[in-house]
Design a protein around this motif. Sequence first.
Motif, short mmCIF file in Angstrom:
data_model
loop_
_atom_site.label_atom_id
_atom_site.label_comp_id
_atom_site.label_asym_id
_atom_site.label_seq_id
_atom_site.Cartn_x
_atom_site.Cartn_y
_atom_site.Cartn_z
N MET A 1 0.84 14.25 11.08
CA MET A 1 1.57 12.98 10.96
C MET A 1 0.79 11.92 10.63
N TYR A 2 1.28 11.03 9.47
CA TYR A 2 0.56 9.69 9.38
C TYR A 2 1.24 8.67 10.12
N ILE A 3 0.27 7.72 10.36
CA ILE A 3 0.47 6.51 11.14
C ILE A 3 -0.26 5.37 10.05
N LEU A 4 0.90 4.52 9.49
CA LEU A 4 0.42 3.57 8.56
C LEU A 4 0.25 2.16 9.02
N THR A 5 -0.51 1.60 8.78
CA THR A 5 -1.09 0.41 9.29
C THR A 5 -0.12 -0.63 8.60
N ILE A 6 0.12 -1.86 8.79
CA ILE A 6 0.77 -3.01 8.07
C ILE A 6 -0.14 -3.05 6.76
N ALA A 7 -1.36 -3.12 6.82
CA ALA A 7 -2.23 -3.53 5.44
C ALA A 7 -1.97 -2.52 4.45
N GLN A 8 -1.84 -1.12 5.05
CA GLN A 8 -1.80 0.02 4.04
C GLN A 8 -0.25 -0.01 3.45
N ILE A 9 0.61 -0.38 4.34
CA ILE A 9 2.10 -0.71 3.71
C ILE A 9 2.18 -1.78 2.62
N VAL A 10 1.36 -3.01 2.84
CA VAL A 10 1.68 -4.02 1.93
C VAL A 10 0.59 -3.72 0.67
N MET A 11 -0.46 -2.82 0.91
CA MET A 11 -1.14 -2.51 -0.45
C MET A 11 -0.44 -1.62 -1.16
N GLY A 12 0.38 -0.59 -0.55
CA GLY A 12 1.36 0.33 -1.38
C GLY A 12 2.35 -0.34 -2.13
N ILE A 13 2.99 -1.40 -1.60
CA ILE A 13 3.97 -2.25 -2.20
C ILE A 13 3.11 -3.00 -3.33
N PHE A 14 1.84 -3.60 -3.15
CA PHE A 14 1.37 -4.27 -4.33
C PHE A 14 0.97 -3.11 -5.46
N ARG A 15 0.68 -1.78 -4.94
CA ARG A 15 0.25 -1.06 -6.16
C ARG A 15 1.55 -0.59 -7.07
N ARG A 16 2.80 -0.46 -6.24
CA ARG A 16 3.97 -0.03 -6.99
C ARG A 16 4.18 -1.19 -7.84
N LEU A 17 4.10 -2.42 -7.23
CA LEU A 17 4.43 -3.81 -8.11
C LEU A 17 3.62 -3.77 -9.34
N ALA A 18 2.29 -3.50 -9.10
CA ALA A 18 1.39 -3.59 -10.11
C ALA A 18 1.69 -2.49 -11.22
N GLY A 19 1.92 -1.16 -10.75
CA GLY A 19 2.39 -0.20 -11.79
C GLY A 19 3.78 -0.30 -12.53
N PHE A 20 4.62 -1.25 -11.78
CA PHE A 20 5.91 -1.50 -12.44
C PHE A 20 5.69 -2.46 -13.62
N LEU A 21 4.82 -3.51 -13.25
CA LEU A 21 4.39 -4.46 -14.26
C LEU A 21 3.30 -4.16 -15.24
N GLY A 22 2.91 -2.84 -15.22
CA GLY A 22 1.85 -2.36 -16.38
C GLY A 22 0.74 -2.54 -15.89
N PHE A 23 0.08 -3.00 -14.81
CA PHE A 23 -1.34 -3.26 -14.31
C PHE A 23 -1.54 -1.65 -13.91
N SER A 24 -3.01 -1.29 -14.46
CA SER A 24 -3.45 -0.04 -13.92
C SER A 24 -4.13 -0.37 -12.47
N LYS A 25 -4.30 0.59 -11.81
CA LYS A 25 -5.22 0.26 -10.50
C LYS A 25 -6.53 0.16 -10.80
N ASP A 26 -6.95 0.57 -12.02
CA ASP A 26 -8.55 0.46 -12.25
C ASP A 26 -8.69 -0.74 -13.12
N ASP A 27 -7.81 -1.63 -13.26
CA ASP A 27 -8.04 -2.55 -13.95
C ASP A 27 -8.93 -3.74 -13.30
N GLY A 28 -9.86 -3.43 -12.48
CA GLY A 28 -10.80 -4.30 -11.58
C GLY A 28 -11.73 -4.83 -12.86
N HIS A 29 -13.03 -5.03 -12.15
CA HIS A 29 -13.98 -5.40 -12.84
C HIS A 29 -14.79 -4.22 -13.48
N ALA A 30 -14.31 -3.09 -13.25
CA ALA A 30 -15.07 -1.84 -13.99
C ALA A 30 -14.71 -1.76 -15.41
#
Length: 152
Positions: A1-30
Amino acid sequence: MYILTIAQIVMGIFRRLAGFLGFSKDDGHAVRDDDNNVASHNNNVPPKGFTAPVSRDVPGPILVPCITGAGGIQGLRWYVKRLRIDEDGDVADEFLNEIPSDTPSSTEENQRKFPRFELKYNTRPAKVTSQGLSATGKIKYRVEYQGKLEWI
């Protein structure tokens, strides 16, 4: 069973939003490999995010060669509207009358004066019906004067 913290939930929302807007999760400084990009385009794999096909129509040439006399004169309507015609049928931008000078005295004879002119107001607008280019390259105007059409 998973217990998610608030930070993980917020990061998940930001990842989905970034994917929805066309940003890749690897678009950092790499830095990405160019080989991976070429391979993904060759395999017809659609890119992530929103895409729309863009057609880039190539505009035609601005200047097109044509035979002499074809194409007419363009862009001189503003000039034609300013042309005036006098009682003799002469066409010009403006007509000037020379102001006669008074009788010169002996002191004025030594100093040469320039002639003075005034604008002639008894002219009327020229009725230009068309424009053309002569064989010598001079722009001519077809003007209506006393019921006749004349090339000037």
